[in-house]
Structure formats: C-alpha cells, structure tokens
Design a protein around this motif. Structure first.
Motif, PDB file in Angstrom:
ATOM      1  N   UNK A  70      39.254  33.526  40.545  1.00 43.18           N
ATOM      2  CA  UNK A  70      37.986  34.232  40.733  1.00 43.18           C
ATOM      3  C   UNK A  70      38.057  35.011  42.036  1.00 43.18           C
ATOM      4  N   UNK A  71      37.641  36.251  41.966  1.00 39.89           N
ATOM      5  CA  UNK A  71      37.577  37.068  43.169  1.00 39.89           C
ATOM      6  C   UNK A  71      36.234  37.789  43.206  1.00 39.89           C
ATOM      7  N   UNK A  72      35.972  38.474  44.311  1.00 41.32           N
ATOM      8  CA  UNK A  72      34.660  39.068  44.497  1.00 41.32           C
ATOM      9  C   UNK A  72      34.774  40.431  45.166  1.00 41.32           C
ATOM     10  N   UNK A  73      33.808  41.253  44.894  1.00 37.41           N
ATOM     11  CA  UNK A  73      33.675  42.532  45.586  1.00 37.41           C
ATOM     12  C   UNK A  73      32.218  42.628  46.010  1.00 37.41           C
ATOM     13  N   UNK A  74      31.962  42.295  47.257  1.00 36.21           N
ATOM     14  CA  UNK A  74      30.581  42.241  47.736  1.00 36.21           C
ATOM     15  C   UNK A  74      29.896  43.595  47.667  1.00 36.21           C
ATOM     16  N   UNK A  75      30.623  44.636  47.928  1.00 37.74           N
ATOM     17  CA  UNK A  75      30.030  45.971  47.928  1.00 37.74           C
ATOM     18  C   UNK A  75      29.546  46.377  46.540  1.00 37.74           C
ATOM     19  N   UNK A  76      30.213  45.853  45.526  1.00 41.77           N
ATOM     20  CA  UNK A  76      29.846  46.192  44.148  1.00 41.77           C
ATOM     21  C   UNK A  76      29.004  45.115  43.484  1.00 41.77           C
ATOM     22  N   UNK A  77      28.677  44.068  44.239  1.00 44.73           N
ATOM     23  CA  UNK A  77      27.930  42.936  43.655  1.00 44.73           C
ATOM     24  C   UNK A  77      28.584  42.459  42.370  1.00 44.73           C
ATOM     25  N   UNK A  78      29.881  42.310  42.436  1.00 45.68           N
ATOM     26  CA  UNK A  78      30.654  41.980  41.245  1.00 45.68           C
ATOM     27  C   UNK A  78      31.604  40.821  41.518  1.00 45.68           C
ATOM     28  N   UNK A  79      31.699  39.953  40.540  1.00 43.00           N
ATOM     29  CA  UNK A  79      32.653  38.850  40.576  1.00 43.00           C
ATOM     30  C   UNK A  79      33.613  39.043  39.407  1.00 43.00           C
ATOM     31  N   UNK A  80      34.856  38.710  39.649  1.00 42.59           N
ATOM     32  CA  UNK A  80      35.881  38.881  38.625  1.00 42.59           C
ATOM     33  C   UNK A  80      36.498  37.541  38.234  1.00 42.59           C
ATOM     34  N   UNK A  81      36.849  37.434  36.983  1.00 41.32           N
ATOM     35  CA  UNK A  81      37.619  36.290  36.494  1.00 41.32           C
ATOM     36  C   UNK A  81      38.941  36.835  35.990  1.00 41.32           C
ATOM     37  N   UNK A  82      39.982  36.581  36.756  1.00 46.25           N
ATOM     38  CA  UNK A  82      41.319  37.023  36.375  1.00 46.25           C
ATOM     39  C   UNK A  82      41.980  35.928  35.564  1.00 46.25           C
ATOM     40  N   UNK A  83      42.360  36.266  34.345  1.00 44.87           N
ATOM     41  CA  UNK A  83      42.939  35.282  33.436  1.00 44.87           C
ATOM     42  C   UNK A  83      44.374  35.693  33.116  1.00 44.87           C
ATOM     43  N   UNK A  84      45.284  34.760  33.242  1.00 49.49           N
ATOM     44  CA  UNK A  84      46.678  35.046  32.931  1.00 49.49           C
ATOM     45  C   UNK A  84      47.246  33.927  32.069  1.00 49.49           C
ATOM     46  N   UNK A  85      48.422  34.180  31.519  1.00 50.66           N
ATOM     47  CA  UNK A  85      49.076  33.215  30.620  1.00 50.66           C
ATOM     48  C   UNK A  85      48.103  32.702  29.572  1.00 50.66           C
ATOM     49  N   UNK A  86      47.411  33.632  28.953  1.00 52.75           N
ATOM     50  CA  UNK A  86      46.360  33.258  28.013  1.00 52.75           C
ATOM     51  C   UNK A  86      46.910  32.568  26.780  1.00 52.75           C
ATOM     52  N   UNK A  87      46.122  31.626  26.298  1.00 46.07           N
ATOM     53  CA  UNK A  87      46.479  30.826  25.132  1.00 46.07           C
ATOM     54  C   UNK A  87      45.420  31.025  24.054  1.00 46.07           C
ATOM     55  N   UNK A  88      45.766  30.654  22.832  1.00 45.55           N
ATOM     56  CA  UNK A  88      44.800  30.815  21.745  1.00 45.55           C
ATOM     57  C   UNK A  88      43.537  30.009  21.996  1.00 45.55           C
TER      58      UNK A  88
END
Length: 123
Positions: A70-88
C-alpha cells in the motif's frame, strides 16, 4: 459525506501485477486509516490490508503480505494497492474504506466505503 472511488481493476494473468487506486473526496490525512477489503463470489468480505495515516504503518492479511503493498499520494488524496504475483484466488471485487477513529482488519470500524473494482486473475 466522504466519497471514495476505486479504479484500476481488470483482467490479469496468473503471476501478473495490478495497481488499484482509491481516490477520496477529502484529505485522507483527516482519517485514521484506509483499509482495503475484497469479496469473492459466494464468500464474505475479507480484509486485505490497511494503512495508518499517523505513522504510515501498513499491515496485511497473511495470504497477501509478501505480494501486496500500500502506498499513498497525499497531494492527490489517493491510496494505492499494488498487487503482484497474482493468483486465481485473488479474484474478487476490491473495496477501499476509511476509518475516522481506528485501524483494524475488521470492516465494522470503517466509516466510508467505495463502490468496488473487479479484479479477475485468469489461469
């Protein structure tokens, strides 16, 4: 009324990556925590991870903790969920939520929710 809008979902192959966004109508720093949850067809909504705004700490459920961030961009009031090695088994509708007073893996404490974005991992 706080509005949260998730985006970034889609179809991705097994082992692939995807980044979800959660954009808020108000400053996310006004809240205690932002959480990510997901709900697969026929299953209950489950906790994925959360970000505590006071200290920047993130924590995750065991099934994703080595693959998601999880990361954040305070200026954009946005939070991100970075997902990798995705599974079914990661296939679900993903929701972000914000809490005014606490941080928890339990959905009950979160005050506002987005509408969700579909993530489908194909095998």
């Amino acid at each position: 009324q706080v509005q949260l809008v998730e985006s970034g979902g889609g179809l991705v192959p097994t082992g692939g990556s995807l980044r979800l966004s959660c954009a808020a109508s108000e400053r996310l720093l006004s809240f205690y925590a932002t959480g990510w949850f997901r709900q697969a067809p026929g299953k209950e909504r489950e906790f994925v991870g959360a970000l505590n705004w006071s200290d920047g700490e993130t924590y995750f459920t065991d099934s994703v903790k080595d693959r998601f961030a999880i990361s954040r961009d305070d200026a954009k009031n946005t939070v991100y969920l970075q997902m990798s090695s995705l599974k079914s088994e990661d296939t679900a509708v993903y929701y972000c939520a914000v809490s005014l007073y606490g941080s928890s893996p339990y959905a009950d404490i979160y005050d506002y929710w987005g509408q969700g974005t579909q993530v489908t991992v194909s095998s």
